[in-house]
Scaffold this motif. Structure first.
Motif, PDB file in Angstrom:
ATOM      1  N   LEU A  53      40.754  28.828 -26.791  1.00  0.00           N
ATOM      2  CA  LEU A  53      39.975  29.682 -26.845  1.00  0.00           C
ATOM      3  C   LEU A  53      39.262  30.369 -25.183  1.00  0.00           C
ATOM      4  N   ARG A  54      39.449  31.726 -24.937  1.00  0.00           N
ATOM      5  CA  ARG A  54      38.875  32.855 -23.739  1.00  0.00           C
ATOM      6  C   ARG A  54      38.447  32.863 -22.925  1.00  0.00           C
ATOM      7  N   ALA A  80      36.564  19.832 -26.699  1.00  0.00           N
ATOM      8  CA  ALA A  80      37.987  19.420 -27.464  1.00  0.00           C
ATOM      9  C   ALA A  80      39.012  20.800 -28.185  1.00  0.00           C
ATOM     10  N   ILE A  81      37.713  21.287 -28.936  1.00  0.00           N
ATOM     11  CA  ILE A  81      38.508  22.263 -29.634  1.00  0.00           C
ATOM     12  C   ILE A  81      38.458  23.735 -28.479  1.00  0.00           C
ATOM     13  N   ALA A  82      37.694  23.881 -27.296  1.00  0.00           N
ATOM     14  CA  ALA A  82      37.752  25.120 -26.652  1.00  0.00           C
ATOM     15  C   ALA A  82      39.656  25.013 -26.346  1.00  0.00           C
ATOM     16  N   PRO A  83      39.392  23.846 -25.672  1.00  0.00           N
ATOM     17  CA  PRO A  83      41.296  24.073 -25.453  1.00  0.00           C
ATOM     18  C   PRO A  83      42.105  23.984 -26.348  1.00  0.00           C
ATOM     19  N   GLY A  84      41.938  23.084 -27.494  1.00  0.00           N
ATOM     20  CA  GLY A  84      42.301  22.685 -28.406  1.00  0.00           C
ATOM     21  C   GLY A  84      43.055  24.426 -29.411  1.00  0.00           C
ATOM     22  N   ILE A  85      41.738  25.603 -29.569  1.00  0.00           N
ATOM     23  CA  ILE A  85      42.462  26.557 -29.959  1.00  0.00           C
ATOM     24  C   ILE A  85      42.491  27.984 -28.191  1.00  0.00           C
ATOM     25  N   ARG A  97      43.910  42.591 -32.207  1.00  0.00           N
ATOM     26  CA  ARG A  97      44.089  41.802 -31.722  1.00  0.00           C
ATOM     27  C   ARG A  97      43.501  40.390 -32.033  1.00  0.00           C
ATOM     28  N   LEU A  98      43.631  40.130 -33.324  1.00  0.00           N
ATOM     29  CA  LEU A  98      43.591  38.894 -34.019  1.00  0.00           C
ATOM     30  C   LEU A  98      44.486  37.689 -33.971  1.00  0.00           C
ATOM     31  N   ARG A  99      44.559  37.175 -33.169  1.00  0.00           N
ATOM     32  CA  ARG A  99      45.149  35.871 -33.267  1.00  0.00           C
ATOM     33  C   ARG A  99      45.326  34.063 -33.170  1.00  0.00           C
ATOM     34  N   ARG A 100      43.590  33.820 -33.770  1.00  0.00           N
ATOM     35  CA  ARG A 100      43.369  32.662 -34.228  1.00  0.00           C
ATOM     36  C   ARG A 100      42.787  32.685 -35.125  1.00  0.00           C
ATOM     37  N   VAL A 101      43.292  31.619 -36.582  1.00  0.00           N
ATOM     38  CA  VAL A 101      42.128  31.838 -38.012  1.00  0.00           C
ATOM     39  C   VAL A 101      42.261  30.414 -37.412  1.00  0.00           C
ATOM     40  N   ILE A 102      40.734  29.669 -37.700  1.00  0.00           N
ATOM     41  CA  ILE A 102      40.466  28.186 -37.541  1.00  0.00           C
ATOM     42  C   ILE A 102      39.475  28.179 -38.976  1.00  0.00           C
ATOM     43  N   LEU A 109      28.549  26.608 -29.660  1.00  0.00           N
ATOM     44  CA  LEU A 109      28.208  26.000 -28.384  1.00  0.00           C
ATOM     45  C   LEU A 109      29.893  25.218 -28.297  1.00  0.00           C
ATOM     46  N   THR A 110      31.075  25.505 -28.594  1.00  0.00           N
ATOM     47  CA  THR A 110      32.535  25.822 -28.275  1.00  0.00           C
ATOM     48  C   THR A 110      32.752  27.388 -27.533  1.00  0.00           C
ATOM     49  N   ALA A 111      31.961  27.955 -28.242  1.00  0.00           N
ATOM     50  CA  ALA A 111      31.124  29.206 -27.543  1.00  0.00           C
ATOM     51  C   ALA A 111      31.209  29.495 -26.096  1.00  0.00           C
TER      52      ALA A 111
END
Length: 578
Positions: free
Chosen positions: A203-204, A196-201, A285-290, A226-228
């Motif tokens: 993550l590539r 759920a988290i990987a597509p929600g953020i 390069r920073l594109r997300r804050v979680i 685990l998400t990574a």
């Protein structure tokens, strides 16, 4: 084809991304390049070797490997190897030996992987009869890395369980030394979180994600590690101390630039501490804050939006659900204060009474208790007798949070049920006070708690940490400012300026310590106001989350102290003073 087991899932990642970086480790926050880097093939070879090692040590399905380790590459090898071979039990190394013994005994741990500490190792071995093997992360005769290197790495020597309902981990979540509480996770629970988290953020495989949380905090191994791994992305582990490293905040932006980080994350206290240090030219390069683990103050969220152009991703969950119930991802509403929607496979309701989900469901935008059920909610605790307080008979998890939902299913948390300040029967949400306080110039952190009051039962009071170089905070001016934003019963009675907040091991503000501090202040003032003998002294301690007053007085003072304490709902003890 989607795999249903942990090993199959990680094997798919290895096949697809074997040559891509999986994990990097730095020993100093400002070093220009990693001290260690493994690709997915190397990482998985070590995980297989670890799983084979644990099976050779007698760890079968349902047997436990305890992990008393920081978040380092080989610690993650041990974690996922343990889950493939049997069960993992990550434990906070800062706990006392008595507490650690109770946790390992409750789980029946057969193997322990720990940081080098010969005295502690021998003490634990002597006290735990079921413990057969101890490995250490440092060099020595029982070095875990060396032992793993001796095992076959290309394949497992056994057939891993493919049953998605198999329990693969237990995480400590409260309880006492004598009765520890271990929340169980199945393969389904953990994989549902990562998927759920990987597509929600978004993550590539090309992303580099900071993972500075400890392994005993469910977000570190599940929401980040685990998400990574499911996404084929790269984790960056920032020293063995993680977010507790003294340079983690001060050199954070340098680290992000040096290590080419694309996503940073942490609990709200960590994210908030970064706000004053945001550079004029942030890493490109920073594109997300979680963030997640507690509510993110609106002022902190606004700062990231205005200064970086990044709306924080919000993860909402807890240990009993492998760290995730709802997610405010990149395609969800971004209004500050909202937590997002239940992830696929989860159902969240707002109810008037947590013990009557069906009969007290509340309409949209009405505040009540948050309950949930679905794919991430675990089977309960290792001691089934502890389930009744946290789960309803029909499987709803009672989160202990207060919140509301809009008509589209977006969730907003408003506080913790147990954190409510009850002033003369009026429920005061401390989050509202904290949100108002954090808007005041110079306030870096704020925590509102209930102080005992002889008339009202509790009164809201506020502790604040000033920003560095802020030049001081006027408590009266702060209270006046808060008064403009909250209803009258929520206006704090007083404000205390503190240098630092008491924190848990993962950086959350530990409010029971502040409640005890507030109670001690109130009782000390009450002693003076009642003109009791000056030789009477009071100290309020926090024991297992509950405040307890200790008076030092003479025998003849017991009646006076009893009269003083009569209006307060606070346990106390009198220690004789000569």
């Amino acid at each position: 084809m989607i795999a249903n087991s942990l090993y199959e899932t990680l094997r798919q990642t290895e096949i697809q991304h074997g040559d891509r970086p999986a994990i990097r480790f730095i020993e100093a926050m400002d070093q220009p390049s990693p001290s260690l880097e493994w690709d997915y093939r190397s990482f998985m070879n070590r995980i297989r070797g670890g799983a084979n090692l644990f099976r050779r040590c007698g760890v079968e399905e349902a047997a436990t490997v305890a992990l008393l380790v920081p978040n380092t590459p080989y610690a993650q090898v041990a974690l996922f190897a343990a889950e493939i071979a049997g069960r993992a039990l990550p434990v906070n190394p800062l706990l006392s030996d008595d507490h650690i013994v109770s946790l390992l005994a409750a789980a029946g741990a057969k193997v322990l992987v720990m940081a080098e500490d010969p005295m502690r190792a021998e003490s634990l071995r002597a006290r735990l009869q079921e413990l057969r093997h101890i490995f250490t992360l440092e060099d020595g005769p029982a070095n875990f890395a060396d032992a793993v290197a001796q095992m076959s790495a290309g394949a497992l020597d056994f057939s891993p369980t493919l049953d998605p309902s198999t329990v693969v981990a237990a995480f400590h979540t409260g309880g006492t030394t004598g009765s520890p509480k271990l929340a169980l996770h199945t393969q389904t629970n953990q994989l549902a979180v990562a998927r759920a988290i990987a597509p929600g953020i978004d993550l590539r495989p090309t992303d580099v994600l900071v993972n500075a949380l400890p392994l005993f905090h469910v977000a570190g191994p599940m929401c980040f590690a685990l998400t990574a791994m499911v996404a084929g992305a790269c984790q960056l582990l920032c020293t063995a101390a993680g977010a507790r490293h003294p340079d983690f905040i001060g050199k954070h932006w340098t680290m992000l630039e040096n290590q080419r980080v694309t996503m940073l994350g942490g609990v709200p206290t960590t994210i908030g501490a970064l706000v004053p240090t945001i550079p004029d030219n942030p890493p490109p390069r920073l594109r997300r804050v979680i963030t997640g683990g507690a509510m993110l103050p609106t002022a902190v969220e606004t700062a990231f939006v205005e200064r970086l152009g990044l709306t924080p991703v919000i993860i909402y969950g807890m240990t009993e659900c492998a760290g995730l119930l709802a997610l405010r991802g990149i395609n969800d509403m971004s209004e500050p204060g909202w937590t997002g929607k239940a992830i696929p496979g989860m159902e969240i309701r707002i109810v008037g009474r947590a013990d009557d989900v069906a009969g007290t469901r509340l309409p949209p935008l009405e505040t009540g208790h948050v309950v949930a059920r679905g794919c991430t909610v675990g089977p309960g605790y290792s001691d089934p007798g502890q389930n009744e307080a946290a789960f309803t008979a029909d499987g709803w998890l009672i989160t202990g949070d207060l919140g509301m939902m809009d008509e589209q299913g977006n969730l907003q948390l408003t506080g913790r049920a147990k954190d409510l300040i009850i002033r003369s029967g009026h429920n005061v949400d401390p989050t509202l006070i904290e949100e108002a306080a954090i808007r005041f110039p110079g306030v870096a952190a704020a925590a509102a708690v209930g102080a005992p009051d002889a008339y009202a039962g509790e009164l809201p009071v506020l502790f604040v940490v000033p920003e560095e170089h802020a030049g001081g905070i006027d408590p009266d001016a702060l209270i006046a400012s808060i008064r403009m934003h909250v209803e009258r019963p929520a206006v704090p009675k007083w404000v205390e300026i503190v240098d630092v907040m008491p924190l848990t091991a993962v950086g959350k503000i530990y409010k029971p310590a502040l409640v005890a501090r507030a109670a001690e202040r109130v009782l000390t003032q009450a002693l003076a106001a009642n003109k009791l003998p000056c030789h009477i002294a009071v100290e309020v301690t926090e024991q297992k989350g509950v405040s307890h007053a200790i008076f030092r007085a003479r025998d003849e003072d017991q009646v006076a102290i009893g009269d003083l304490m009569a209006p307060f709902a606070l346990a106390y003890t009198i220690i004789q003073r000569p």
